[in-house]
Write a protein that holds these residues in place. Structure first.
Motif, PDB file in Angstrom:
ATOM      1  N   GLU A 167     -22.674 -19.134  -4.429  1.00 35.60           N
ATOM      2  CA  GLU A 167     -22.874 -18.747  -4.873  1.00 35.60           C
ATOM      3  C   GLU A 167     -23.148 -19.275  -6.196  1.00 35.60           C
ATOM      4  N   ASN A 168     -21.108 -19.843  -6.414  1.00 32.52           N
ATOM      5  CA  ASN A 168     -21.436 -21.019  -7.635  1.00 32.52           C
ATOM      6  C   ASN A 168     -22.292 -21.841  -8.134  1.00 32.52           C
ATOM      7  N   VAL A 169     -22.763 -22.369  -6.572  1.00 36.15           N
ATOM      8  CA  VAL A 169     -24.072 -23.471  -7.101  1.00 36.15           C
ATOM      9  C   VAL A 169     -25.646 -23.237  -7.270  1.00 36.15           C
ATOM     10  N   GLU A 170     -25.672 -21.387  -6.765  1.00 36.73           N
ATOM     11  CA  GLU A 170     -27.133 -21.026  -6.985  1.00 36.73           C
ATOM     12  C   GLU A 170     -26.918 -20.616  -8.968  1.00 36.73           C
ATOM     13  N   LYS A 171     -25.504 -20.070  -8.919  1.00 42.34           N
ATOM     14  CA  LYS A 171     -25.127 -20.279 -10.765  1.00 42.34           C
ATOM     15  C   LYS A 171     -25.534 -20.931 -11.019  1.00 42.34           C
ATOM     16  N   LEU A 172     -24.835 -22.313 -11.139  1.00 43.49           N
ATOM     17  CA  LEU A 172     -25.404 -23.266 -11.269  1.00 43.49           C
ATOM     18  C   LEU A 172     -26.516 -23.677 -11.847  1.00 43.49           C
ATOM     19  N   ALA A 173     -27.221 -23.991 -10.269  1.00 44.65           N
ATOM     20  CA  ALA A 173     -29.083 -23.892 -10.681  1.00 44.65           C
ATOM     21  C   ALA A 173     -29.490 -23.217 -11.435  1.00 44.65           C
ATOM     22  N   LYS A 174     -29.046 -22.038 -11.709  1.00 46.23           N
ATOM     23  CA  LYS A 174     -30.083 -21.353 -12.722  1.00 46.23           C
ATOM     24  C   LYS A 174     -30.204 -21.814 -13.889  1.00 46.23           C
ATOM     25  N   LYS A 175     -28.150 -22.033 -14.112  1.00 40.27           N
ATOM     26  CA  LYS A 175     -27.886 -22.559 -15.304  1.00 40.27           C
ATOM     27  C   LYS A 175     -28.962 -23.437 -16.256  1.00 40.27           C
ATOM     28  N   ASN A 176     -29.440 -23.583 -14.709  1.00 40.87           N
ATOM     29  CA  ASN A 176     -30.126 -25.502 -15.194  1.00 40.87           C
ATOM     30  C   ASN A 176     -31.855 -24.913 -15.174  1.00 40.87           C
ATOM     31  N   ASN A 177     -31.793 -23.891 -14.855  1.00 39.74           N
ATOM     32  CA  ASN A 177     -33.407 -23.421 -14.974  1.00 39.74           C
ATOM     33  C   ASN A 177     -34.348 -24.291 -13.599  1.00 39.74           C
ATOM     34  N   ILE A 178     -33.343 -24.216 -12.687  1.00 46.35           N
ATOM     35  CA  ILE A 178     -33.474 -25.181 -11.587  1.00 46.35           C
ATOM     36  C   ILE A 178     -34.034 -23.851 -10.123  1.00 46.35           C
ATOM     37  N   PHE A 179     -34.658 -23.211  -8.794  1.00 44.16           N
ATOM     38  CA  PHE A 179     -34.793 -22.175  -8.899  1.00 44.16           C
ATOM     39  C   PHE A 179     -34.924 -22.071  -7.466  1.00 44.16           C
ATOM     40  N   SER A 180     -34.177 -23.954  -6.759  1.00 44.98           N
ATOM     41  CA  SER A 180     -34.660 -24.366  -5.321  1.00 44.98           C
ATOM     42  C   SER A 180     -33.332 -24.677  -4.724  1.00 44.98           C
ATOM     43  N   VAL A 181     -32.000 -23.706  -4.176  1.00 41.11           N
ATOM     44  CA  VAL A 181     -31.400 -24.607  -3.167  1.00 41.11           C
ATOM     45  C   VAL A 181     -31.691 -25.123  -1.954  1.00 41.11           C
ATOM     46  N   LYS A 182     -31.143 -26.106  -1.870  1.00 36.23           N
ATOM     47  CA  LYS A 182     -31.527 -27.082  -0.399  1.00 36.23           C
ATOM     48  C   LYS A 182     -30.226 -27.386   0.363  1.00 36.23           C
ATOM     49  N   VAL A 183     -30.380 -27.331   1.520  1.00 38.09           N
ATOM     50  CA  VAL A 183     -29.128 -27.420   3.012  1.00 38.09           C
ATOM     51  C   VAL A 183     -29.214 -28.038   3.947  1.00 38.09           C
ATOM     52  N   ASP A 184     -28.793 -28.340   4.442  1.00 40.16           N
ATOM     53  CA  ASP A 184     -28.747 -28.657   5.281  1.00 40.16           C
ATOM     54  C   ASP A 184     -27.215 -28.961   6.953  1.00 40.16           C
ATOM     55  N   THR A 185     -27.779 -28.394   7.651  1.00 43.29           N
ATOM     56  CA  THR A 185     -25.966 -28.237   8.924  1.00 43.29           C
ATOM     57  C   THR A 185     -26.561 -29.279  10.255  1.00 43.29           C
ATOM     58  N   ASN A 186     -26.044 -28.998  11.003  1.00 44.86           N
ATOM     59  CA  ASN A 186     -26.190 -29.506  12.504  1.00 44.86           C
ATOM     60  C   ASN A 186     -26.054 -28.440  13.236  1.00 44.86           C
ATOM     61  N   PHE A 187     -26.728 -28.141  14.058  1.00 45.36           N
ATOM     62  CA  PHE A 187     -27.411 -27.657  15.216  1.00 45.36           C
ATOM     63  C   PHE A 187     -26.519 -26.835  15.530  1.00 45.36           C
ATOM     64  N   ASP A 188     -25.187 -27.804  15.825  1.00 45.74           N
ATOM     65  CA  ASP A 188     -24.058 -26.596  16.773  1.00 45.74           C
ATOM     66  C   ASP A 188     -23.073 -26.489  15.585  1.00 45.74           C
ATOM     67  N   ASN A 189     -23.418 -26.104  14.084  1.00 48.53           N
ATOM     68  CA  ASN A 189     -22.617 -25.322  13.727  1.00 48.53           C
ATOM     69  C   ASN A 189     -23.467 -23.828  13.255  1.00 48.53           C
ATOM     70  N   ILE A 190     -22.726 -23.181  14.126  1.00 48.29           N
ATOM     71  CA  ILE A 190     -22.759 -21.498  14.475  1.00 48.29           C
ATOM     72  C   ILE A 190     -22.922 -21.375  12.634  1.00 48.29           C
ATOM     73  N   ALA A 191     -20.867 -21.183  12.454  1.00 41.49           N
ATOM     74  CA  ALA A 191     -20.971 -20.216  11.472  1.00 41.49           C
ATOM     75  C   ALA A 191     -21.545 -20.757   9.848  1.00 41.49           C
ATOM     76  N   MET A 192     -21.803 -22.253   9.857  1.00 39.89           N
ATOM     77  CA  MET A 192     -22.530 -22.496   8.702  1.00 39.89           C
ATOM     78  C   MET A 192     -23.990 -21.499   8.624  1.00 39.89           C
ATOM     79  N   MET A 193     -24.769 -21.224   9.732  1.00 35.92           N
ATOM     80  CA  MET A 193     -26.391 -22.026  10.079  1.00 35.92           C
ATOM     81  C   MET A 193     -26.041 -20.154   9.768  1.00 35.92           C
ATOM     82  N   LYS A 194     -25.068 -18.871   9.694  1.00 31.49           N
ATOM     83  CA  LYS A 194     -24.808 -17.929   9.320  1.00 31.49           C
ATOM     84  C   LYS A 194     -24.776 -17.455   8.211  1.00 31.49           C
ATOM     85  N   ILE A 195     -23.666 -18.188   7.444  1.00 33.67           N
ATOM     86  CA  ILE A 195     -23.696 -18.549   6.327  1.00 33.67           C
ATOM     87  C   ILE A 195     -25.468 -18.445   5.516  1.00 33.67           C
ATOM     88  N   PHE A 196     -25.425 -19.480   5.982  1.00 31.79           N
ATOM     89  CA  PHE A 196     -27.005 -19.628   5.045  1.00 31.79           C
ATOM     90  C   PHE A 196     -27.733 -18.619   5.432  1.00 31.79           C
TER      91      PHE A 196
END
Length: 169
Positions: free
Chosen positions: A114-143
């Motif tokens: 959430e804070n990174v998204e705010k930082l992006a918008k503050k810099n007039n950037i409207f896309s956030v990209k991320v990645d994670t391992n196929f076995d990191n179920i917790a992070m996939m659910k968060i995304f």
């Protein structure tokens, strides 16, 4: 625990950050994951994040409880996605999200995002990209909970990872 600060990491934060990263490496191993089991991230990569102004910490009452790297418009592995990004405009990348083990289960990874998204918008950037391992179920659910859409696969150090993007409004 409501008084969070999200700020750039400074070199004096390195030991606290490295402690959190080491905890996360052990958690991934205990989960049976290969993610972060190849001497990366390491102490040098964390120091590099800090000196290049990529490192950010989540702080609660002066205690560092979370970490991530935030990079603008640069992730060479994302150029070769097997799939398709939602946008081709400026973007922010989040890497190395980790939470102190004493603060797990409180939604703090989401708070970092959430804070990174705010930082992006503050810099007039409207896309956030991320990645994670196929076995990191917790992070996939968060995304997915935060509205990130699966876009395909990217490769780091020879391993495929799930790639996500969120277009900010």
């Amino acid at each position: 625990m409501k008084n969070f600060t999200f700020r750039k990491a400074v070199i004096e934060d390195k030991n606290s950050i490295w402690n959190i990263i080491q905890q996360a490496i052990l958690r991934r191993k205990a989960d049976g994951s290969n993610q972060w089991q190849d001497d990366y991230p390491n102490e040098q990569s964390i120091e590099n994040d800090i000196v290049t102004d990529f490192g950010f910490v989540l702080v609660n009452e002066e205690k560092i409880i979370g970490y991530c790297a935030v990079i603008i418009n640069y992730e060479p592995a994302y150029d070769a996605i097997e799939g398709k990004w939602l946008t081709n405009d400026d973007f922010v990348v989040i890497h190395r999200i980790a939470i102190d083990e004493n603060y797990l289960g409180q939604g703090l990874s989401g708070k970092i995002i959430e804070n990174v998204e705010k930082l992006a918008k503050k810099n007039n950037i409207f896309s956030v990209k991320v990645d994670t391992n196929f076995d990191n179920i917790a992070m996939m659910k968060i995304f997915e909970k935060r509205g990130y859409q699966y876009c395909g696969e990217v490769y780091f150090r020879g391993s495929a990872r799930r790639a996500y993007e969120k277009v900010l409004k």
